[in-house]
Design a protein around this motif. Structure first.
Motif, mmCIF file in Angstrom:
data_model
loop_
_atom_site.group_PDB
_atom_site.id
_atom_site.type_symbol
_atom_site.label_atom_id
_atom_site.label_comp_id
_atom_site.label_asym_id
_atom_site.label_seq_id
_atom_site.Cartn_x
_atom_site.Cartn_y
_atom_site.Cartn_z
ATOM 1 N N GLU A 41 -7.998 -1.787 -7.628
ATOM 2 C CA GLU A 41 -6.849 -2.156 -6.799
ATOM 3 C C GLU A 41 -6.765 -1.279 -5.556
ATOM 4 O O GLU A 41 -6.506 -1.767 -4.444
ATOM 5 N N HIS A 42 -6.992 0.018 -5.740
ATOM 6 C CA HIS A 42 -6.919 0.940 -4.609
ATOM 7 C C HIS A 42 -8.013 0.645 -3.586
ATOM 8 O O HIS A 42 -7.781 0.746 -2.379
ATOM 9 N N THR A 45 -7.020 -2.232 -1.527
ATOM 10 C CA THR A 45 -5.945 -1.842 -0.617
ATOM 11 C C THR A 45 -6.494 -1.158 0.624
ATOM 12 O O THR A 45 -6.150 -1.513 1.757
ATOM 13 N N GLY A 372 -1.051 4.802 -6.828
ATOM 14 C CA GLY A 372 -1.194 3.868 -5.719
ATOM 15 C C GLY A 372 -0.217 4.103 -4.593
ATOM 16 O O GLY A 372 -0.001 3.210 -3.755
ATOM 17 N N HIS A 497 5.132 3.401 2.116
ATOM 18 C CA HIS A 497 4.520 2.411 3.014
ATOM 19 C C HIS A 497 5.299 2.264 4.317
ATOM 20 O O HIS A 497 4.775 1.717 5.288
#
Length: 529
Positions: A41-42, A45, A372, A497
């Motif tokens: 997943e990282h 991203t 994450g 974020h």
């Protein structure tokens, strides 16, 4: 305020190609970590946000990948299923492997020496012919599985940091022999495959110490010099490596090494100060390496810096702070045109060279925490990726670029305080040094002028500073919870974020002007919409 950062450009100005060398490759810990859902997943991203095209990691041939097993009473068993699973997922994510051929499978290693928490087998192969057979069969498998055109786009690097005894229990000449048989084997399989090395660690002061490091007393004398940054820093083994390969008529498609801006390595080899070098040390090192390659026997070889960070420690608290990110922006923009890649080490805190980090913010190398959560350095790579492919203007602290497809302009500016003459100093055991560094500096006037835009054109302004895109500050604002609950993790991801975002407009003449103070360690992106 100190001297202003001033830059201007017009859409019609002549430009020159601006290769995004910083996003060619990014690092990761070891291959087996890449089989985890969070690691994958990282990777997606960072690849989506920052445009990374290759990923490099250790341990491809380690026992936890089950590639090679020698039975006592039967034939050697080769098992490529775990490697296939990992490489399939990389390619599905749009990222190619930058293949590090090392360390040894246990059954091929000359002795049981290991390093890292996960016990990488660092002894060279006892039987180079058996090693060559493994390489031949593995690469042949890749050609059959992924196709010749695909595998020819990969890079094959021989070993990792063989100049350091914790990572290679052999001599320089033994590494050269390993490179020779590996390079010849790869080219025998397919002459178009790309191979390189020597993948050595750090630059060292004075050419006398770019060899075997056998006389550490001499190294200690150099480390006691009054001004280490005034010395001539050279890449370890590179010149000898190129001379050896030329004498043996070996292929060198790329040259690789690791320009950490310190005088120390992970094992503290030699008697050093753990000296953090000048803030421009990496750029100076890259210029030196560029000259060595350009004037050497392989002037057409690419240059790949396959590991790089502000320090070679996965427990350096400065990695969680703004200064690590601003250091990236500064180094990248000062190093334009020097190399083919500068691979940040690493993209995720799913990383276990010293075992798992005890807390969410433990000074890990990663752009993302284990959970994450994006650190400031993630945002800088995201902002750099938004720059165009043509360079219009460049000054200390800023650049202006143009998109070659639609002609839109973008500018990036950063404030690395001149009071901090070093790369971000390491902060070990606590965040004290990192906090002191973060508190250094005064605001600086920023002047950005873009002309030739459409009348009233919208320009997005993205800000990363103490209160925007700062994961550690957001975590502290939550009361520094540890361990994080699921709800806290989700809230922290959202907060981290949140870089600053606003839309401003050019005037009726198509002129966009910024004149405002920029805080120490801040990075700003201006992108025409």
């Amino acid at each position: 305020m100190t001297t202003p950062i001033t830059i201007s450009a017009d859409r019609q100005d002549p430009g020159r190609p601006f290769t995004h060398f910083w996003s060619t490759c990014v690092g990761a810990g070891r291959a087996a970590e890449g089989l985890r859902a969070s690691w994958q997943e990282h990777l997606r991203t960072v690849a989506d946000a920052a445009g990374f095209r290759y990923v490099r990691f250790h341990g491809l041939l380690h026992d936890d990948m089950f590639v090679h097993r020698r039975n006592e009473d039967g034939p050697t068993v080769l098992n490529f299923q775990y490697v296939d699973d990992l490489f399939d997922r990389l390619l599905d994510a749009g990222v190619r492997p930058f293949v590090e051929l090392g360390f040894s499978p246990r059954d091929l290693a000359r002795d049981p020496s290991t390093t890292f928490w996960w016990k990488a087998n660092v002894a060279p192969p006892a039987d180079l012919d058996a090693w060559a057979d493994l390489v031949r069969r593995l690469v042949g498998h890749w050609l059959a599985r992924y196709g010749r055109d695909e595998v020819r786009r990969w890079y094959f690097e021989v070993w990792n940091e063989p100049n350091l005894s914790p990572f290679f229990k052999g001599s320089k000449s033994e590494y050269f022999a390993l490179y020779e048989i590996t390079a010849r084997t790869l080219k025998d399989v397919d002459a178009e495959l790309r191979v390189g090395g020597p993948a050595t660690s750090n630059f060292v002061p004075d050419a006398r110490f770019a060899g075997e490091y056998e006389d550490t007393s001499q190294h200690a004398v150099v480390s006691e010099a009054a001004d280490l940054d005034a010395l001539d820093w050279r890449p370890v083994w590179v010149e000898d490596f190129l001379a050896f390969c030329h004498s043996r008529r070996l292929p060198v498609d790329f040259v690789s090494c690791h320009p950490y801006p310190t005088d120390w390595a992970l094992d503290g080899h030699g008697t050093t100060r753990q000296h953090t070098r000048a803030a421009d040390a990496t750029t100076r090192d890259l210029r030196t390496l560029r000259r060595i390659v350009d004037t050497g026997p392989y002037p057409d070889a690419e240059i790949h810096l396959t590991e790089w960070n502000s320090s070679p420690s996965s427990r350096d608290h400065s990695h969680d702070h703004l200064q690590a990110a601003t250091f990236v922006a500064r180094t990248v923009l000062e190093s334009i045109g020097l190399v083919d890649s500068l691979a940040y080490w690493v993209f995720t805190d799913v990383f276990e060279e010293e075992g798992a980090g005890d807390t969410a913010f433990h000074g890990g190398f990663g752009m993302l925490t284990l959970q994450g959560v994006p650190k400031p350095v993630f945002h800088v790579y995201r902002m750099l990726h938004r720059l165009g492919g043509e360079l219009l203007a460049r000054t200390e602290g800023a650049v202006v670029t143009r998109d070659s497809s639609d002609g839109s302009l973008s500018a990036l500016a950063y404030h690395y305080p001149p009071e901090v003459i070093q790369a971000p100093p390491g902060s070990f055991g606590s965040r004290e040094v990192a906090e002191q560094t973060l508190a250094t500096g005064e605001p600086r006037l920023l002047k950005v002028e873009l002309t030739g835009l459409r009348p009233g054109a919208a320009v997005a302004v993205t800000t990363m500073d103490h209160t925007h895109g700062n994961a550690l500050a957001a975590w502290r604002g939550m009361g520094a919870p540890e361990p994080l609950t699921r709800e806290q993790t989700a809230a922290l991801r959202e907060a981290a974020h949140a870089t600053g975002h606003e839309v401003r407009h050019a005037d009726d003449a198509g002129r966009f002007l910024v004149e405002e103070a920029i805080a120490p360690w801040a990075v700003l992106l201006f992108a025409e919409l």
